[in-house]
Scaffold this motif. Structure first.
Motif, PDB file in Angstrom:
ATOM      1  N   THR A 134      49.618  37.681  49.871  1.00 33.20           N
ATOM      2  CA  THR A 134      48.335  37.974  49.229  1.00 33.20           C
ATOM      3  C   THR A 134      47.235  37.182  49.914  1.00 33.20           C
ATOM      4  N   ALA A 136      44.602  36.475  48.096  1.00 32.19           N
ATOM      5  CA  ALA A 136      43.897  35.918  46.939  1.00 32.19           C
ATOM      6  C   ALA A 136      44.410  34.520  46.636  1.00 32.19           C
ATOM      7  N   CYS A 137      43.560  33.724  46.014  1.00 35.26           N
ATOM      8  CA  CYS A 137      43.998  32.391  45.601  1.00 35.26           C
ATOM      9  C   CYS A 137      43.238  31.974  44.352  1.00 35.26           C
ATOM     10  N   ASN A 138      43.927  31.233  43.488  1.00 33.67           N
ATOM     11  CA  ASN A 138      43.304  30.736  42.267  1.00 33.67           C
ATOM     12  C   ASN A 138      42.681  29.349  42.470  1.00 33.67           C
ATOM     13  N   LYS A 148      39.038  34.179  51.653  1.00 36.03           N
ATOM     14  CA  LYS A 148      39.859  34.808  50.615  1.00 36.03           C
ATOM     15  C   LYS A 148      39.217  36.100  50.091  1.00 36.03           C
ATOM     16  N   THR A 149      40.094  37.040  49.704  1.00 38.16           N
ATOM     17  CA  THR A 149      39.685  38.286  49.056  1.00 38.16           C
ATOM     18  C   THR A 149      40.702  38.553  47.953  1.00 38.16           C
ATOM     19  N   ASP A 150      40.571  39.671  47.246  1.00 37.12           N
ATOM     20  CA  ASP A 150      41.553  39.993  46.209  1.00 37.12           C
ATOM     21  C   ASP A 150      42.682  40.874  46.736  1.00 37.12           C
ATOM     22  N   GLU A 151      42.743  41.075  48.028  1.00 35.50           N
ATOM     23  CA  GLU A 151      43.738  42.007  48.581  1.00 35.50           C
ATOM     24  C   GLU A 151      45.144  41.400  48.585  1.00 35.50           C
ATOM     25  N   ALA A 152      46.127  42.251  48.357  1.00 37.71           N
ATOM     26  CA  ALA A 152      47.519  41.802  48.374  1.00 37.71           C
ATOM     27  C   ALA A 152      48.330  42.694  49.304  1.00 37.71           C
ATOM     28  N   GLY A 184      46.768  32.479  50.954  1.00 36.69           N
ATOM     29  CA  GLY A 184      46.565  32.763  49.544  1.00 36.69           C
ATOM     30  C   GLY A 184      47.579  31.997  48.694  1.00 36.69           C
ATOM     31  N   LEU A 188      50.882  34.551  43.046  1.00 34.43           N
ATOM     32  CA  LEU A 188      50.071  35.622  42.460  1.00 34.43           C
ATOM     33  C   LEU A 188      50.652  36.994  42.796  1.00 34.43           C
ATOM     34  N   ASN A 189      51.552  37.050  43.743  1.00 38.38           N
ATOM     35  CA  ASN A 189      52.200  38.326  44.099  1.00 38.38           C
ATOM     36  C   ASN A 189      53.717  38.120  44.163  1.00 38.38           C
TER      37      ASN A 189
END
Ligand code: SF4
Ligand code: SF4
Length: 483
Positions: A134, A136-138, A148-152, A184, A188-189
Protein backbone atom coordinates in the motif's frame (compact mmCIF):
# COMPACT_ATOMS: atom_id res chain seq x y z
CA UNK A 1 55.85 -29.20 30.17
CA UNK A 2 53.01 -28.83 27.62
CA UNK A 3 50.76 -31.32 29.44
CA UNK A 4 50.90 -29.16 32.58
CA UNK A 5 49.45 -26.11 30.83
CA UNK A 6 45.75 -25.40 31.49
CA UNK A 7 43.52 -26.22 28.51
CA UNK A 8 42.82 -23.18 26.29
CA UNK A 9 39.25 -21.87 26.17
CA UNK A 10 37.78 -20.45 22.95
CA UNK A 11 34.27 -18.99 23.25
CA UNK A 12 32.26 -18.17 20.10
CA UNK A 13 28.60 -17.97 19.08
CA UNK A 14 27.30 -20.88 17.04
CA UNK A 15 23.75 -19.45 16.73
CA UNK A 16 24.42 -16.67 14.25
CA UNK A 17 22.53 -18.15 11.33
CA UNK A 18 19.13 -17.48 12.94
CA UNK A 19 17.05 -15.94 10.08
CA UNK A 20 15.71 -13.17 12.36
CA UNK A 21 19.29 -12.12 13.03
CA UNK A 22 19.43 -9.83 10.03
CA UNK A 23 15.92 -8.33 9.75
CA UNK A 24 16.10 -4.59 9.08
CA UNK A 25 14.05 -1.82 7.54
CA UNK A 26 15.50 -2.27 4.04
CA UNK A 27 17.68 -4.72 2.13
CA UNK A 28 20.07 -5.72 4.89
CA UNK A 29 23.32 -7.59 4.23
CA UNK A 30 23.14 -11.32 4.77
CA UNK A 31 25.06 -12.85 7.66
CA UNK A 32 26.18 -15.80 5.62
CA UNK A 33 29.12 -17.45 7.30
CA UNK A 34 31.08 -20.13 5.47
CA UNK A 35 33.23 -21.98 8.04
CA UNK A 36 36.85 -22.57 7.11
CA UNK A 37 37.79 -26.17 6.33
CA UNK A 38 39.29 -28.10 9.24
CA UNK A 39 43.11 -27.95 9.08
CA UNK A 40 44.95 -31.18 8.32
CA UNK A 41 47.02 -32.75 11.17
CA UNK A 42 50.19 -31.83 9.30
CA UNK A 43 49.18 -28.18 8.97
CA UNK A 44 51.36 -25.44 10.36
CA UNK A 45 48.97 -22.79 11.60
CA UNK A 46 49.84 -19.18 12.14
CA UNK A 47 47.95 -16.28 13.68
CA UNK A 48 46.21 -14.29 10.97
CA UNK A 49 48.45 -11.27 10.25
CA UNK A 50 45.59 -8.87 11.02
CA UNK A 51 44.58 -10.64 14.25
CA UNK A 52 43.54 -8.14 16.90
CA UNK A 53 42.54 -8.49 20.53
CA UNK A 54 40.71 -6.19 22.93
CA UNK A 55 41.03 -6.74 26.66
CA UNK A 56 37.84 -7.72 28.50
CA UNK A 57 39.26 -8.53 31.95
CA UNK A 58 42.50 -9.83 33.46
CA UNK A 59 41.93 -13.31 32.02
CA UNK A 60 40.02 -12.75 28.80
CA UNK A 61 40.30 -10.87 25.53
CA UNK A 62 38.03 -10.72 22.53
CA UNK A 63 39.93 -11.71 19.37
CA UNK A 64 38.99 -10.97 15.77
CA UNK A 65 40.36 -10.36 12.32
CA UNK A 66 38.43 -7.35 10.98
CA UNK A 67 36.48 -8.26 7.84
CA UNK A 68 37.45 -11.93 7.91
CA UNK A 69 37.02 -13.93 11.12
CA UNK A 70 34.30 -14.68 13.62
CA UNK A 71 34.53 -12.86 16.93
CA UNK A 72 35.70 -15.07 19.82
CA UNK A 73 36.75 -14.73 23.44
CA UNK A 74 40.10 -16.26 24.35
CA UNK A 75 41.46 -16.93 27.80
CA UNK A 76 45.12 -16.59 28.74
CA UNK A 77 46.12 -20.17 27.71
CA UNK A 78 44.47 -19.68 24.32
CA UNK A 79 46.44 -16.46 23.78
CA UNK A 80 49.62 -18.22 24.89
CA UNK A 81 48.90 -20.96 22.35
CA UNK A 82 48.55 -18.36 19.58
CA UNK A 83 51.90 -16.87 20.58
CA UNK A 84 53.54 -20.30 20.34
CA UNK A 85 51.97 -20.96 16.95
CA UNK A 86 53.76 -17.88 15.65
CA UNK A 87 56.86 -20.14 15.81
CA UNK A 88 55.32 -22.57 13.29
CA UNK A 89 54.63 -25.49 15.62
CA UNK A 90 52.94 -28.22 13.52
CA UNK A 91 49.40 -29.04 14.66
CA UNK A 92 50.34 -32.71 15.09
CA UNK A 93 52.97 -31.79 17.71
CA UNK A 94 50.42 -30.15 20.02
CA UNK A 95 48.76 -31.95 22.97
CA UNK A 96 45.13 -32.92 22.17
CA UNK A 97 43.47 -30.04 24.07
CA UNK A 98 45.68 -27.48 22.36
CA UNK A 99 45.28 -29.10 18.95
CA UNK A 100 41.49 -28.96 19.40
CA UNK A 101 41.63 -25.28 20.44
CA UNK A 102 43.90 -24.46 17.49
CA UNK A 103 41.54 -26.25 15.10
CA UNK A 104 38.62 -24.27 16.51
CA UNK A 105 40.48 -20.98 16.14
CA UNK A 106 41.35 -21.92 12.56
CA UNK A 107 37.67 -22.65 11.83
CA UNK A 108 36.80 -19.23 13.26
CA UNK A 109 39.41 -17.58 11.02
CA UNK A 110 41.70 -16.38 13.84
CA UNK A 111 44.45 -18.75 12.69
CA UNK A 112 45.21 -19.83 9.16
CA UNK A 113 47.47 -22.24 7.40
CA UNK A 114 50.80 -20.59 6.89
CA UNK A 115 50.62 -18.15 3.96
CA UNK A 116 47.05 -19.07 2.96
CA UNK A 117 45.15 -16.21 1.25
CA UNK A 118 41.90 -14.80 2.65
CA UNK A 119 38.73 -16.16 1.07
CA UNK A 120 36.53 -13.71 -0.80
CA UNK A 121 33.16 -12.97 0.82
CA UNK A 122 30.51 -15.40 -0.43
CA UNK A 123 27.87 -14.10 -2.85
CA UNK A 124 24.42 -13.69 -1.24
CA UNK A 125 22.26 -16.75 -1.85
CA UNK A 126 18.88 -15.13 -1.20
CA UNK A 127 16.70 -12.88 -3.37
CA UNK A 128 15.02 -10.16 -1.28
CA UNK A 129 11.67 -8.79 -2.47
CA UNK A 130 10.08 -5.63 -1.04
CA UNK A 131 6.35 -5.77 -1.78
CA UNK A 132 4.86 -2.28 -1.42
CA UNK A 133 1.34 -3.50 -0.55
CA UNK A 134 0.00 0.00 0.00
CA UNK A 135 1.07 3.57 -0.57
CA UNK A 136 -1.06 4.74 2.36
CA UNK A 137 0.12 5.32 5.90
CA UNK A 138 -1.50 6.30 9.17
CA UNK A 139 1.68 8.10 10.33
CA UNK A 140 3.58 11.14 9.05
CA UNK A 141 7.17 10.43 10.14
CA UNK A 142 9.53 13.39 9.85
CA UNK A 143 12.11 11.42 7.84
CA UNK A 144 9.79 9.49 5.51
CA UNK A 145 10.88 9.42 1.86
CA UNK A 146 7.49 8.42 0.46
CA UNK A 147 4.93 10.64 -1.32
CA UNK A 148 1.93 8.94 0.26
CA UNK A 149 -1.47 8.42 -1.40
CA UNK A 150 -4.48 6.23 -0.59
CA UNK A 151 -3.62 3.71 -3.31
CA UNK A 152 -3.16 0.04 -2.47
CA UNK A 153 -1.82 -2.97 -4.35
CA UNK A 154 -4.51 -5.07 -6.06
CA UNK A 155 -4.75 -8.89 -5.95
CA UNK A 156 -3.81 -9.11 -9.63
CA UNK A 157 -0.69 -6.98 -9.05
CA UNK A 158 0.26 -9.07 -6.01
CA UNK A 159 0.05 -12.27 -8.05
CA UNK A 160 2.05 -10.72 -10.88
CA UNK A 161 4.65 -9.47 -8.37
CA UNK A 162 5.11 -12.91 -6.80
CA UNK A 163 5.33 -14.52 -10.26
CA UNK A 164 7.92 -11.95 -11.39
CA UNK A 165 10.00 -12.40 -8.24
CA UNK A 166 10.02 -16.18 -8.55
CA UNK A 167 10.87 -15.98 -12.27
CA UNK A 168 13.91 -13.91 -11.38
CA UNK A 169 14.82 -16.25 -8.53
CA UNK A 170 14.82 -19.23 -10.90
CA UNK A 171 16.57 -17.36 -13.73
CA UNK A 172 19.35 -16.22 -11.41
CA UNK A 173 19.81 -19.41 -9.42
CA UNK A 174 18.39 -18.29 -6.05
CA UNK A 175 17.01 -21.14 -3.96
CA UNK A 176 15.89 -18.81 -1.17
CA UNK A 177 13.53 -15.81 -1.36
CA UNK A 178 12.69 -13.36 1.42
CA UNK A 179 9.42 -11.44 1.02
CA UNK A 180 9.25 -8.11 2.85
CA UNK A 181 5.67 -6.88 3.09
CA UNK A 182 5.89 -3.13 3.42
CA UNK A 183 4.44 0.23 2.43
CA UNK A 184 3.26 2.76 3.48
CA UNK A 185 1.86 0.85 6.40
CA UNK A 186 1.55 -2.81 5.44
CA UNK A 187 -1.04 -3.62 8.12
CA UNK A 188 -3.51 -1.29 6.35
CA UNK A 189 -3.66 -3.90 3.57
CA UNK A 190 -3.17 -7.05 5.61
CA UNK A 191 -5.67 -9.17 3.62
CA UNK A 192 -3.46 -8.62 0.58
CA UNK A 193 -0.35 -9.58 2.57
CA UNK A 194 -2.10 -12.84 3.49
CA UNK A 195 -3.20 -13.47 -0.09
CA UNK A 196 0.25 -12.69 -1.52
CA UNK A 197 2.11 -14.77 1.04
CA UNK A 198 -0.11 -17.83 0.68
CA UNK A 199 0.24 -17.61 -3.08
CA UNK A 200 4.01 -17.13 -2.80
CA UNK A 201 4.36 -20.14 -0.48
CA UNK A 202 2.58 -22.40 -2.96
CA UNK A 203 4.41 -21.10 -6.03
CA UNK A 204 7.80 -21.20 -4.31
CA UNK A 205 7.26 -24.78 -3.12
CA UNK A 206 6.41 -25.79 -6.69
CA UNK A 207 9.83 -24.45 -7.74
CA UNK A 208 11.68 -25.95 -4.76
CA UNK A 209 12.47 -22.47 -3.43
CA UNK A 210 12.56 -21.82 0.33
CA UNK A 211 10.34 -18.84 1.11
CA UNK A 212 10.64 -16.64 4.14
CA UNK A 213 8.70 -13.48 4.99
CA UNK A 214 8.51 -10.48 7.29
CA UNK A 215 5.96 -7.69 7.74
CA UNK A 216 7.40 -4.20 8.24
CA UNK A 217 5.00 -2.09 10.31
CA UNK A 218 4.76 1.06 12.38
CA UNK A 219 2.87 -1.04 14.91
CA UNK A 220 0.05 1.44 15.43
CA UNK A 221 -2.80 -0.60 13.95
CA UNK A 222 -1.61 -4.06 14.96
CA UNK A 223 -4.63 -5.35 16.85
CA UNK A 224 -4.49 -8.82 18.37
CA UNK A 225 -6.50 -10.10 15.41
CA UNK A 226 -4.00 -8.69 12.91
CA UNK A 227 -1.06 -10.04 14.89
CA UNK A 228 -2.71 -13.46 14.92
CA UNK A 229 -3.00 -13.33 11.11
CA UNK A 230 0.70 -12.52 10.79
CA UNK A 231 1.56 -15.28 13.23
CA UNK A 232 -0.64 -17.84 11.46
CA UNK A 233 1.06 -17.00 8.15
CA UNK A 234 4.42 -17.87 9.72
CA UNK A 235 5.71 -14.36 9.03
CA UNK A 236 8.16 -12.45 11.19
CA UNK A 237 7.41 -8.88 12.24
CA UNK A 238 9.47 -5.73 12.35
CA UNK A 239 8.07 -2.70 14.19
CA UNK A 240 9.61 0.77 13.98
CA UNK A 241 10.18 2.39 17.35
CA UNK A 242 12.46 5.41 17.62
CA UNK A 243 12.57 6.28 21.29
CA UNK A 244 10.68 6.69 24.52
CA UNK A 245 7.35 8.49 24.03
CA UNK A 246 8.62 12.08 23.82
CA UNK A 247 11.24 11.27 21.16
CA UNK A 248 9.20 8.74 19.21
CA UNK A 249 6.10 10.94 19.12
CA UNK A 250 8.04 13.99 17.89
CA UNK A 251 9.45 11.90 15.04
CA UNK A 252 6.53 9.60 14.25
CA UNK A 253 3.20 11.44 14.72
CA UNK A 254 -0.04 10.07 13.32
CA UNK A 255 -1.62 11.58 10.22
CA UNK A 256 -3.68 13.74 12.62
CA UNK A 257 -0.61 14.83 14.56
CA UNK A 258 -1.32 12.56 17.51
CA UNK A 259 1.24 10.45 19.45
CA UNK A 260 1.91 6.92 18.19
CA UNK A 261 4.38 5.56 20.74
CA UNK A 262 1.93 3.96 23.15
CA UNK A 263 0.18 1.99 20.41
CA UNK A 264 3.44 0.86 18.76
CA UNK A 265 5.05 -0.22 22.03
CA UNK A 266 1.89 -2.06 23.12
CA UNK A 267 1.79 -3.89 19.77
CA UNK A 268 5.40 -4.95 20.19
CA UNK A 269 4.69 -6.43 23.61
CA UNK A 270 1.51 -8.15 22.36
CA UNK A 271 3.40 -9.62 19.41
CA UNK A 272 6.11 -10.89 21.70
CA UNK A 273 3.57 -12.43 24.09
CA UNK A 274 2.04 -14.19 21.09
CA UNK A 275 5.41 -15.73 20.20
CA UNK A 276 5.95 -13.80 16.97
CA UNK A 277 9.58 -13.43 15.84
CA UNK A 278 9.92 -9.68 16.34
CA UNK A 279 12.61 -7.10 15.64
CA UNK A 280 12.42 -3.40 16.49
CA UNK A 281 13.81 -1.07 13.85
CA UNK A 282 15.23 2.05 15.50
CA UNK A 283 15.97 4.99 13.22
CA UNK A 284 18.51 7.25 14.88
CA UNK A 285 18.26 10.94 13.97
CA UNK A 286 19.57 14.14 15.45
CA UNK A 287 16.06 14.54 16.85
CA UNK A 288 15.97 11.19 18.66
CA UNK A 289 19.55 10.22 19.56
CA UNK A 290 19.29 11.55 23.12
CA UNK A 291 16.44 9.13 23.83
CA UNK A 292 18.29 6.10 22.48
CA UNK A 293 19.70 4.80 25.80
CA UNK A 294 16.25 4.70 27.41
CA UNK A 295 14.72 2.98 24.39
CA UNK A 296 17.46 0.36 24.29
CA UNK A 297 17.05 -0.24 28.03
CA UNK A 298 13.32 -0.76 27.53
CA UNK A 299 13.89 -3.17 24.64
CA UNK A 300 16.44 -5.23 26.53
CA UNK A 301 14.35 -5.27 29.71
CA UNK A 302 11.56 -6.79 27.61
CA UNK A 303 13.88 -9.15 25.76
CA UNK A 304 13.09 -7.51 22.41
CA UNK A 305 15.57 -7.63 19.55
CA UNK A 306 16.40 -4.38 17.81
CA UNK A 307 18.55 -2.90 15.04
CA UNK A 308 19.90 0.65 14.85
CA UNK A 309 19.61 2.46 11.49
CA UNK A 310 20.93 5.92 10.75
CA UNK A 311 18.65 8.58 9.31
CA UNK A 312 19.05 9.05 5.54
CA UNK A 313 18.19 12.47 4.21
CA UNK A 314 15.80 12.46 1.25
CA UNK A 315 13.85 14.97 -0.84
CA UNK A 316 10.85 14.88 1.52
CA UNK A 317 12.89 15.41 4.69
CA UNK A 318 15.61 17.76 3.42
CA UNK A 319 14.10 20.83 5.12
CA UNK A 320 14.40 19.18 8.57
CA UNK A 321 17.80 20.31 9.83
CA UNK A 322 17.00 18.86 13.29
CA UNK A 323 17.18 15.33 11.85
CA UNK A 324 20.77 15.66 10.70
CA UNK A 325 23.42 13.75 12.57
CA UNK A 326 26.33 15.61 14.03
CA UNK A 327 29.19 13.07 14.17
CA UNK A 328 30.34 13.64 17.71
CA UNK A 329 26.82 13.89 19.13
CA UNK A 330 25.79 10.71 17.36
CA UNK A 331 28.83 8.77 18.54
CA UNK A 332 28.29 9.97 22.12
CA UNK A 333 24.57 9.08 22.01
CA UNK A 334 25.21 5.62 20.60
CA UNK A 335 27.98 4.97 23.12
CA UNK A 336 25.53 5.90 25.87
CA UNK A 337 23.21 3.23 24.45
CA UNK A 338 26.10 0.75 24.34
CA UNK A 339 26.73 1.42 28.03
CA UNK A 340 23.13 0.40 28.68
CA UNK A 341 23.63 -2.76 26.63
CA UNK A 342 26.76 -3.60 28.63
CA UNK A 343 24.61 -3.68 31.76
CA UNK A 344 21.96 -5.87 30.11
CA UNK A 345 23.79 -8.18 27.72
CA UNK A 346 21.21 -10.06 25.62
CA UNK A 347 21.19 -13.74 24.61
CA UNK A 348 21.56 -12.92 20.88
CA UNK A 349 24.52 -11.68 18.86
CA UNK A 350 25.11 -7.92 18.73
CA UNK A 351 27.29 -7.97 15.63
CA UNK A 352 24.62 -7.23 13.04
CA UNK A 353 22.38 -4.75 14.80
CA UNK A 354 24.35 -1.96 16.46
CA UNK A 355 25.76 0.16 13.60
CA UNK A 356 23.46 1.08 10.74
CA UNK A 357 23.97 -1.29 7.76
CA UNK A 358 27.14 -2.93 9.05
CA UNK A 359 27.28 -6.61 9.91
CA UNK A 360 30.37 -7.67 11.83
CA UNK A 361 29.16 -11.26 11.87
CA UNK A 362 30.15 -12.31 8.36
CA UNK A 363 32.01 -10.89 5.37
CA UNK A 364 30.00 -9.31 2.58
CA UNK A 365 30.93 -7.14 -0.41
CA UNK A 366 27.87 -4.90 -0.51
CA UNK A 367 26.20 -3.03 2.34
CA UNK A 368 22.78 -4.21 1.17
CA UNK A 369 21.09 -6.13 -1.60
CA UNK A 370 20.01 -3.06 -3.65
CA UNK A 371 20.79 -3.35 -7.35
CA UNK A 372 22.05 -6.89 -6.96
CA UNK A 373 19.61 -9.33 -5.29
CA UNK A 374 16.75 -7.00 -4.44
CA UNK A 375 13.44 -6.16 -6.11
CA UNK A 376 11.26 -3.32 -4.82
CA UNK A 377 7.82 -3.84 -6.33
CA UNK A 378 5.40 -0.95 -5.91
CA UNK A 379 1.59 -1.04 -5.72
CA UNK A 380 1.31 -0.65 -9.52
CA UNK A 381 3.74 -3.49 -10.27
CA UNK A 382 6.64 -1.22 -11.16
CA UNK A 383 10.04 -2.35 -9.94
CA UNK A 384 12.85 -0.23 -8.50
CA UNK A 385 16.28 -1.10 -7.13
CA UNK A 386 15.71 0.39 -3.65
CA UNK A 387 12.63 1.52 -1.74
CA UNK A 388 14.11 5.02 -1.49
CA UNK A 389 14.12 5.05 -5.31
CA UNK A 390 10.58 3.68 -5.57
CA UNK A 391 9.43 6.71 -7.57
CA UNK A 392 12.07 5.94 -10.24
CA UNK A 393 11.20 2.40 -11.36
CA UNK A 394 13.49 0.52 -13.71
CA UNK A 395 11.14 -2.18 -14.97
CA UNK A 396 7.81 -3.87 -14.25
CA UNK A 397 6.42 -7.25 -13.26
CA UNK A 398 5.84 -7.93 -16.97
CA UNK A 399 9.59 -8.29 -17.59
CA UNK A 400 10.86 -11.82 -18.21
CA UNK A 401 13.60 -11.33 -15.61
CA UNK A 402 13.17 -8.09 -13.66
CA UNK A 403 16.32 -8.71 -11.60
CA UNK A 404 18.41 -8.70 -14.77
CA UNK A 405 16.91 -5.30 -15.71
CA UNK A 406 17.74 -3.95 -12.24
CA UNK A 407 21.33 -5.18 -12.48
CA UNK A 408 21.81 -3.74 -15.96
CA UNK A 409 20.26 -0.36 -15.18
CA UNK A 410 22.96 2.33 -15.44
CA UNK A 411 20.80 5.17 -14.04
CA UNK A 412 19.47 4.00 -10.70
CA UNK A 413 21.14 3.12 -7.40
CA UNK A 414 24.60 1.69 -8.09
CA UNK A 415 25.54 -0.60 -5.24
CA UNK A 416 29.28 -0.87 -5.85
CA UNK A 417 31.27 -3.69 -4.16
CA UNK A 418 33.33 -2.26 -1.31
CA UNK A 419 36.64 -3.16 -2.99
CA UNK A 420 35.77 -0.65 -5.72
CA UNK A 421 35.01 2.26 -3.38
CA UNK A 422 37.57 5.00 -3.01
CA UNK A 423 38.62 5.20 0.62
CA UNK A 424 37.29 1.70 1.41
CA UNK A 425 39.62 -0.51 -0.64
CA UNK A 426 42.32 -0.69 2.01
CA UNK A 427 40.09 -0.31 5.05
CA UNK A 428 40.45 -3.15 7.55
CA UNK A 429 36.67 -3.12 8.22
CA UNK A 430 35.65 -3.23 4.56
CA UNK A 431 33.93 -6.65 4.42
CA UNK A 432 32.01 -6.06 7.65
CA UNK A 433 31.05 -2.50 6.74
CA UNK A 434 30.88 -2.65 2.93
CA UNK A 435 30.93 1.13 2.69
CA UNK A 436 27.43 2.03 3.92
CA UNK A 437 24.15 2.84 2.18
CA UNK A 438 24.62 3.70 -1.50
CA UNK A 439 21.72 6.16 -1.50
CA UNK A 440 23.12 8.09 1.48
CA UNK A 441 26.59 8.19 -0.07
CA UNK A 442 25.29 9.46 -3.40
CA UNK A 443 23.16 12.13 -1.74
CA UNK A 444 26.13 13.38 0.28
CA UNK A 445 28.82 13.15 -2.43
CA UNK A 446 27.20 12.78 -5.86
CA UNK A 447 29.13 9.51 -6.24
CA UNK A 448 28.51 5.85 -5.51
CA UNK A 449 32.13 4.73 -5.65
CA UNK A 450 33.37 6.43 -2.48
CA UNK A 451 33.24 5.65 1.21
CA UNK A 452 30.17 6.42 3.29
CA UNK A 453 29.60 9.90 4.75
CA UNK A 454 29.15 8.02 8.05
CA UNK A 455 32.64 6.48 7.77
CA UNK A 456 34.10 8.28 10.80
CA UNK A 457 31.13 7.19 12.90
CA UNK A 458 31.48 3.60 11.73
CA UNK A 459 35.20 3.44 12.46
CA UNK A 460 34.69 4.93 15.92
CA UNK A 461 31.96 2.43 16.82
CA UNK A 462 33.12 -0.87 15.31
CA UNK A 463 35.68 -1.69 18.04
CA UNK A 464 33.03 -0.89 20.68
CA UNK A 465 30.65 -3.38 19.07
CA UNK A 466 33.29 -6.12 18.99
CA UNK A 467 34.09 -5.49 22.66
CA UNK A 468 30.39 -5.60 23.61
CA UNK A 469 29.98 -8.89 21.75
CA UNK A 470 33.02 -10.22 23.60
CA UNK A 471 31.52 -9.23 26.94
CA UNK A 472 28.26 -10.89 25.94
CA UNK A 473 29.97 -14.14 24.94
CA UNK A 474 32.00 -14.13 28.14
CA UNK A 475 29.06 -13.47 30.45
CA UNK A 476 27.07 -16.31 28.88
CA UNK A 477 30.04 -18.65 29.11
CA UNK A 478 30.67 -17.82 32.78
CA UNK A 479 26.97 -18.26 33.57
CA UNK A 480 26.96 -21.66 31.87
CA UNK A 481 30.10 -22.74 33.75
CA UNK A 482 28.59 -21.64 37.06
CA UNK A 483 25.29 -23.42 36.40
S1 SF4 B 1 32.86 3.38 4.83
FE1 SF4 B 1 34.67 3.73 6.10
S2 SF4 B 1 34.62 2.07 7.64
FE2 SF4 B 1 33.28 1.47 5.95
S3 SF4 B 1 34.57 0.21 4.57
FE3 SF4 B 1 34.60 2.35 3.81
S4 SF4 B 1 36.45 3.24 4.76
FE4 SF4 B 1 35.93 1.38 5.94
S1 SF4 C 1 20.66 1.56 -0.88
FE1 SF4 C 1 20.45 2.27 1.26
S2 SF4 C 1 18.21 2.63 1.53
FE2 SF4 C 1 18.47 1.39 -0.35
S3 SF4 C 1 18.22 -0.76 0.35
FE3 SF4 C 1 20.43 -0.25 0.43
S4 SF4 C 1 20.87 0.45 2.53
FE4 SF4 C 1 18.61 0.52 2.20
Amino acid sequence: MDQLLPAPTVIADDQMDDPAYGDCDCACPQAQHIPAAAPSPTARLEPHPQLRALRLDDEHSVAFVPSHSRVAVLDRPARALIARLADAVPLADLPPAEAAAAGRMAALGLLRERGAPDARPPAPDQLVVWLHVTNACNLRCTYCYLEKTDEAMSEATAHAAVDAALRSAVANGYRRVLMKYAGGEASLNLPLVALAHRYALGEAAARDIALDGVVLSNGVGLTSRRLAIINDLGLRLMISLDGPAAYHDAQRPTVRGQPSHAAAAASALRAQAMGLALNLSITVTGQSVAGLPDLVAWALDHNLRFALNFYRENDCSASRADLLLDEQRLIAGIRAAYAVIEERLPPYSLLGCLVDRANLGAAHERACAAGENYLVIDHHGQIASCQMAISSPVTTTAAADPLRQIRLDPRGVQNIPVDQKEGCRDCEWRYWCAGGCAVATFRATGRYDVRSPSCNIYKALYPDVVRLEGLRLLSRHLAAVAA
